[in-house]
Motif scaffolding. Structure first.
Motif, short mmCIF file in Angstrom:
data_model
loop_
_atom_site.label_atom_id
_atom_site.label_comp_id
_atom_site.label_asym_id
_atom_site.label_seq_id
_atom_site.Cartn_x
_atom_site.Cartn_y
_atom_site.Cartn_z
N LYS A 1 42.21 34.89 48.06
CA LYS A 1 42.49 36.20 48.65
C LYS A 1 42.49 37.33 47.62
CE LYS A 1 45.19 34.33 52.50
NZ LYS A 1 46.48 34.35 53.21
N LEU A 2 42.19 36.99 46.38
CA LEU A 2 42.19 38.01 45.33
C LEU A 2 41.02 38.97 45.48
CD1 LEU A 2 43.04 35.73 42.30
CD2 LEU A 2 44.54 37.43 43.33
N THR A 3 41.23 40.22 45.03
CA THR A 3 40.16 41.20 44.99
C THR A 3 40.17 41.89 43.63
OG1 THR A 3 41.60 42.90 45.95
CG2 THR A 3 40.24 41.63 47.47
N VAL A 4 39.02 42.36 43.24
CA VAL A 4 38.89 43.06 41.95
C VAL A 4 39.72 44.33 41.98
CG1 VAL A 4 37.28 44.25 40.41
CG2 VAL A 4 36.61 42.10 41.51
N GLY A 5 40.45 44.58 40.90
CA GLY A 5 41.27 45.77 40.78
C GLY A 5 42.75 45.53 41.01
#
Length: 374
Positions: free
Chosen positions: A162-166
């Protein structure tokens, strides 16, 4: 997966021996690696220790926005320092309390060659520990305290998919022997292929390579951080710090340049559960020999993993994959090289089914593959 002889092309120096040591060596790797950091509220479930960092109160009763105080308070009791005696030297790294039985998860390279293992908790208590099992191919190991105390605080592991960049992240560890050091940054990139192969040494098998579809972060990580947690704002583990990239030609000049890499928490849990059960880990196996390749798509060119040979009876063979296929995507993850394909497949569960996007005869096709174990 087997790789053709041309697969290893060094792009950056990846420091795999990220523990303070007189005997551990530096390894070079192809591709880039990632260190994982998460955002507030992201995770696999509730965390009894979590709270809203925006509600921290500072001096004079003012609300401190974006404070990391609660994050550090949650993860610090679950972070330990690991000291290893190999008989010919010593090394120090970091670990994470995995359960209340005294199980500690760390990097395999932290405990490589260990004769004696000491684990020191955040409150300064030191315990003897024994090795449960290691998986060099993913650089994950488990150790267990010989006489664990009853007040251990196991870490909460979040869902790294579920991770996203930033997103904001914090790393906690023992860089250069400085225990309980916290640094912050963001998730710089996801699914970076990291391939590390230790140099010849008295402690590590030079033929062993580890593959990680890793998380990249700009949080400061240095030798000694290996095996320590990378967490989101809630203090949930989203990855284990394992390596850094450096433009130094030798380990003497190696240090953080804002390119850190972590093993995603989903991979950590997949391997750790197997090590805890049997001391060994099984990996998903596609059954192809591959090399870097590319294909023309109209006026553009797309890179991927070129299938040189398909093993009869393998997962790939049963799914209808053939020699000459160019794998460019697995599910929603872009595959830009042979290393990327190996690293990502190794992070998947045996028996799971995935959509492989391939270019065959100038046309894009989707092949459903159910992964067998090695």
């Amino acid at each position: 997966m087997k790789k053709s002889p041309s697969w290893l092309a060094t792009a950056v120096l990846v420091i795999v021996g990220m523990c303070v040591s007189s005997v551990f060596t530096i390894g070079a790797a192809a591709g880039l690696g990632l260190m994982l950091w998460g955002a507030p509220g992201e995770g696999s479930g509730s965390n009894p220790h979590s709270s809203n960092p925006a509600e921290n109160v500072g001096h004079g009763g003012d609300v401190v926005e974006d404070s990391w105080v609660d994050t550090a308070r949650v993860i610090s009791p679950s972070t330990v320092s690991i000291r290893v005696d190999t008989g010919k030297g010593g090394s120090e790294g970091t670990g994470i309390v995995y359960d209340d039985k005294g199980t500690i998860v760390t990097n395999a390279h932290v405990v490589a060659g260990a004769i004696l293992i000491d684990v020191t908790t955040a409150d300064g208590r030191t315990f003897d520990a024994t090795l449960i099992g290691t998986d060099e191919s993913t650089d994950i190991a488990l150790v267990r305290l010989v006489k664990p105390p009853k007040d251990l605080t196991p870490a909460t592991f979040a869902d790294s998919s579920k991770l996203t960049v930033g997103q904001d992240v914090m790393a906690v560890g023992t860089p250069l022997g400085l225990a309980n050091t916290a640094t912050t940054g963001i998730v710089s990139a996801l699914n970076r292929p990291v391939v590390t192969r230790p140099e010849r040494s008295e402690n590590q098998d030079p033929s062993t390579a580890s593959y990680t579809s890793a998380i990249q972060t700009d949080a400061s990580v240095n030798p000694g951080n290996s095996g320590g947690p990378l967490v989101n704002r809630a203090g949930e583990v989203i990855g284990i710090n394992s390596s850094i990239a450096s433009n130094a030609s030798t380990s003497a000049g190696a240090g953080s340049i804002g390119l850190g890499f972590a093993i995603p928490s989903n991979t950590v849990r997949l391997i750790a559960e197997q090590l805890a059960h049997s001391g060994k880990a099984q990996h998903a196996f596609l059954g192809v020999r591959i090399k870097d390749g590319e294909a023309g798509t109209g006026s553009a060119t797309i890179k991927g993993a070129h299938v040189v040979e398909v093993t009869p009876g393998s997962s790939a063979s049963k799914a209808g994959m053939v020699n000459g296929d160019l794998v460019t995507k697995v599910d929603d993850v872009q595959i830009g090289s042979s290393s990327a394909l190996t690293a990502y497949v190794r992070s998947l569960e045996v028996g799971s089914t995935h959509a492989f996007t391939v270019y065959r005869g100038g046309k894009e096709q989707t092949v459903k593959v159910t992964l067998q174990g090695n």
